[in-house]
Write an enzyme that holds these catalytic residues in place. Sequence first.
Site: not given
Ligand SMILES: Cc1cc2nc3c(=O)[nH]c(=O)nc-3n(C[C@H](O)[C@H](O)[C@H](O)COP(=O)(O)O)c2cc1C
Length: 327
Positions: A19, A21, A73, A103, A142, A203-204, A226-227
């Site tokens: 997810p 946002s 979510q 979050c 999560k 994740n991460g 994620g990103r």
């Molecule tokens: C812009 C943005 C919006 C996100 N929105 C949510 C969300 O709505 N729900 C959630 O559980 N995590 C959210 N996350 C966290 C991501 O799902 C993920 O856990 C986090 O980015 C770590 O993964 P990464 O290091 O690969 O980016 C968001 C992260 C970013 C950067």
Amino acid sequence: MNKTDFVTILSKKQLFLPPLSGFTDYPYRTILSRFSPPFIITEMVNAKAVIMKNRKTMEMLKIVKGEHKNGVQLLGNDPFEMAQAAEKVHSMGFDYIDINMGCTVKKVISKGQGVALMKNEQLACDIVESVSNSVDIPVTVKMRLGYCDQTRNVISLSKKLEGSGAVALTIHGRTGEKKFGPNLEYATISQVARSLSIPVVANGGITPMNALTVLKKTDAIAVMPGRSIIGNPWVITEIRCLFEQIPYLGPTLEQKKKVVLDHGSLLCDFYGERSGIVHFRKILPRYFETCQNLRGLKHDVTSINILSEVETLIDRIHETAGIIFYH
Ligand SMILES: Cc1cc2nc3c(=O)[nH]c(=O)nc-3n(C[C@H](O)[C@H](O)[C@H](O)COP(=O)(O)O)c2cc1C
């Protein structure tokens, strides 16, 4: 979808989309669905707003049809409200429900939601139990390693959440304090995975480059990028090819431009042209992160206002001898 089917798909496909946002809205979920991911999930949606049938929230819950399973979510900290919202989204046709305990946005934490729930293990468990009892679709959580570096309770809490009815847990390998910083703690994810009977998703910091290594290192059933999926739905194909040990061929520039235009057009259909383009300004450059003169592209994208200008802008992206540039 029942719990067994959910876990079977997760273990076969080993990929769970995140997810995000502001990004995994209906238009982008539509784009993602074209890459045949096993699961697609909404951005976090506020449980109270679901119950109140808030117009914007209802729009966020538009289901993308396809072969994939649709997740939603929920964000909140009241077990009763979370259960009510769960019943509502279940009746709308969602296949699984994820609960946000990760979050770190100030406004969310200040209400005791998101990662703040990790500080209140009893409440976190009550929420999972209440939601699990209210619907017969899988409920996942999560979460992070802990609210802050001093309170790394992911192992104890995850065991309790398993007992409360969670079918799987996604563990973001950072504490709340670390937000999105470097130094992912994959070893801790592995500790969690080895101490539970339910599956864990890692994740991460996941990209196609490290997906296989992280999967092995963490003992997880699947990975959640994620990103890296922002402006790059091909991550889905690349990870699938990696896991199935088949060669991956990235998109040509023309294929990429077609997806970008479709994405822009879907945003305009969904939000209206003015608002859709404003949304797209932050997304479009993400599709061309490796292009030369990205700075120029980022600058010029701020002045587009209508869909036809997207076309004009991307017409200025060319490829010569394998190098993509904007001029
Ligand atoms: C812009 C943005 C919006 C996100 N929105 C949510 C969300 O709505 N729900 C959630 O559980 N995590 C959210 N996350 C966290 C991501 O799902 C993920 O856990 C986090 O980015 C770590 O993964 P990464 O290091 O690969 O980016 C968001 C992260 C970013 C950067």
